[in-house]
Design a protein around this motif. Structure first.
Motif, PDB file in Angstrom:
ATOM      1  N   VAL A  82       0.850  -1.184   0.000  1.00 17.45           N
ATOM      2  CA  VAL A  82       0.000   0.000   0.000  1.00 17.45           C
ATOM      3  C   VAL A  82       0.888   1.237   0.000  1.00 17.45           C
ATOM      4  N   MET A  83       0.556   2.198  -0.836  1.00 18.03           N
ATOM      5  CA  MET A  83       1.322   3.424  -0.914  1.00 18.03           C
ATOM      6  C   MET A  83       1.145   4.235   0.369  1.00 18.03           C
ATOM      7  N   THR A  84       2.203   4.922   0.786  1.00 18.95           N
ATOM      8  CA  THR A  84       2.164   5.781   1.964  1.00 18.95           C
ATOM      9  C   THR A  84       2.334   7.233   1.539  1.00 18.95           C
ATOM     10  N   ALA A  85       1.481   8.105   2.077  1.00 18.58           N
ATOM     11  CA  ALA A  85       1.598   9.547   1.838  1.00 18.58           C
ATOM     12  C   ALA A  85       2.030  10.202   3.141  1.00 18.58           C
TER      13      ALA A  85
ATOM     14  N   TYR B  12      -7.845  13.355  -6.908  1.00 19.12           N
ATOM     15  CA  TYR B  12      -6.727  12.825  -7.697  1.00 19.12           C
ATOM     16  C   TYR B  12      -6.770  11.300  -7.759  1.00 19.12           C
ATOM     17  N   GLN B  13      -7.931  10.730  -7.461  1.00 20.30           N
ATOM     18  CA  GLN B  13      -8.158   9.288  -7.501  1.00 20.30           C
ATOM     19  C   GLN B  13      -7.238   8.543  -6.547  1.00 20.30           C
ATOM     20  N   VAL B  14      -6.945   9.153  -5.404  1.00 21.25           N
ATOM     21  CA  VAL B  14      -6.249   8.474  -4.309  1.00 21.25           C
ATOM     22  C   VAL B  14      -7.307   8.023  -3.310  1.00 21.25           C
ATOM     23  N   GLN B  15      -7.240   6.766  -2.878  1.00 22.00           N
ATOM     24  CA  GLN B  15      -8.232   6.223  -1.960  1.00 22.00           C
ATOM     25  C   GLN B  15      -7.633   6.073  -0.563  1.00 22.00           C
ATOM     26  N   PRO B  16      -7.820   7.064   0.329  1.00 23.81           N
ATOM     27  CA  PRO B  16      -7.267   6.934   1.690  1.00 23.81           C
ATOM     28  C   PRO B  16      -7.987   5.838   2.470  1.00 23.81           C
ATOM     29  N   ILE B  17      -7.204   4.941   3.086  1.00 25.40           N
ATOM     30  CA  ILE B  17      -7.804   3.820   3.810  1.00 25.40           C
ATOM     31  C   ILE B  17      -7.459   3.831   5.296  1.00 25.40           C
TER      32      ILE B  17
ATOM     33  N   VAL C   7      -2.101   5.040   2.707  1.00 23.91           N
ATOM     34  CA  VAL C   7      -2.110   5.257   4.155  1.00 23.91           C
ATOM     35  C   VAL C   7      -1.479   6.621   4.418  1.00 23.91           C
ATOM     36  N   LEU C   8      -2.143   7.432   5.222  1.00 27.26           N
ATOM     37  CA  LEU C   8      -1.651   8.772   5.538  1.00 27.26           C
ATOM     38  C   LEU C   8      -0.760   8.686   6.781  1.00 27.26           C
ATOM     39  N   ASP C   9       0.501   9.051   6.608  1.00 30.25           N
ATOM     40  CA  ASP C   9       1.473   8.985   7.701  1.00 30.25           C
ATOM     41  C   ASP C   9       1.741  10.405   8.208  1.00 30.25           C
TER      42      ASP C   9
END
Length: 271
Positions: free
Chosen positions: A19-22, A78-83, A53-55
């Motif tokens: 999962v990508m981390t922001a 921006y079609q990012v799905q925060p989970i 995932v928002l860090d």
């Protein structure tokens, strides 16, 4: 008679997911919107539905309150799905929960935390006989342990793609470099954890050092992308490609210090 397969209609199993981390360093939605517009060049489909995932471990200052609705709406634009969230201050957890964001703690969704098994008690030590004095042995030379050098380590895998990449297609080289032999069209995307080499027209989006490798680079024999990125530092070309590198052999790299990296695009000599 009940169908024996009914119990298998749903199963829950542990899994490790990529999962990508922001890393969110600001919670003001207006400032975040300006930053994302500059980063993505206003392209609303940049992330194409990627979960994130928002860090909050790198917040400049901890706010008393967060407008979760504004932040999640901005990301979905921006079609990012925060989970979920992690490293979030305790007093902000309830607001995140109401915004349907899971609190993942420090480890995140891809961590595997083993369950400690109870160990049997150690047996009582057997009584030892009285030690008998013996003459000390002559000192021996300590054995030499050879430490393998970095050059002898395992080489990162390289993904080689021979076909041209069409609009809407994406390729990701996980853990290594990406070599594209036939070029790519506008609207396509290439991502690599290492460096990117394009022996042909670079016309879409190229993201090198996707997992934070600031030494990664992007090389192209025909430079003309929509966006380039190295380790999260982006540049778009809404106003066109600089004449010094447009259609030429060029490389993209990061310069500056760890706290202030800048993308540098320079032309390379073919001869």
């Amino acid at each position: 008679m009940a169908d024996a397969s009914q119990g298998k209609l749903i199963e829950f199993k542990g899994a490790s997911l990529a999962v990508m981390t922001a890393y969110v360093r600001e919670t003001d939605a207006v400032r975040l919107a300006d930053a994302m517009h500059m980063m993505m060049g206003g392209m609303p489909d940049f992330f194409a539905g990627e979960p994130v995932v928002l860090d909050f471990s790198q917040l400049a200052s901890v706010p008393d309150w967060v407008d979760w609705t504004a932040i999640t709406s901005l990301l979905r634009r921006y079609q990012v799905q925060p989970i979920g969230v992690r490293h979030l201050p305790e007093h902000l957890h309830e607001g995140a929960r109401r915004a349907n964001l899971a609190s993942l703690g420090k480890e995140g969704p891809s961590s595997e935390r083993p369950i400690a098994k109870p160990q049997p008690p150690a047996p009582a030590p057997a009584p030892q006989p009285e030690p008998v004095a013996a003459p000390a042995p002559a000192p021996e030379a300590a054995p030499t342990v050879e430490t393998p050098s970095a050059a002898s380590g395992t080489t990162a895998p390289t993904l080689i793609v021979e076909r041209p990449l069409r609009s809407g297609q994406q390729i990701y080289a996980k853990g290594g470099d990406l070599v594209l032999l036939a070029g790519m069209s506008p609207g396509s995307e290439i991502i690599a954890d290492g460096s990117i080499h394009v022996y042909g027209p670079l016309r879409g989006r190229a993201l090198a050092g996707a997992r934070g490798d600031t030494s990664a680079r992007i090389f192209s024999t025909n430079f003309g992308p929509e966006l380039v990125s190295i380790a999260g530092v982006y540049r778009t070309f809404e106003r066109g490609i600089p004449q010094t590198v447009a259609g030429r052999t060029a490389q993209v790299r990061l310069t500056g210090s760890d706290s202030q990296h800048t993308l540098e695009i320079i032309a390379l000599q073919n001869d």
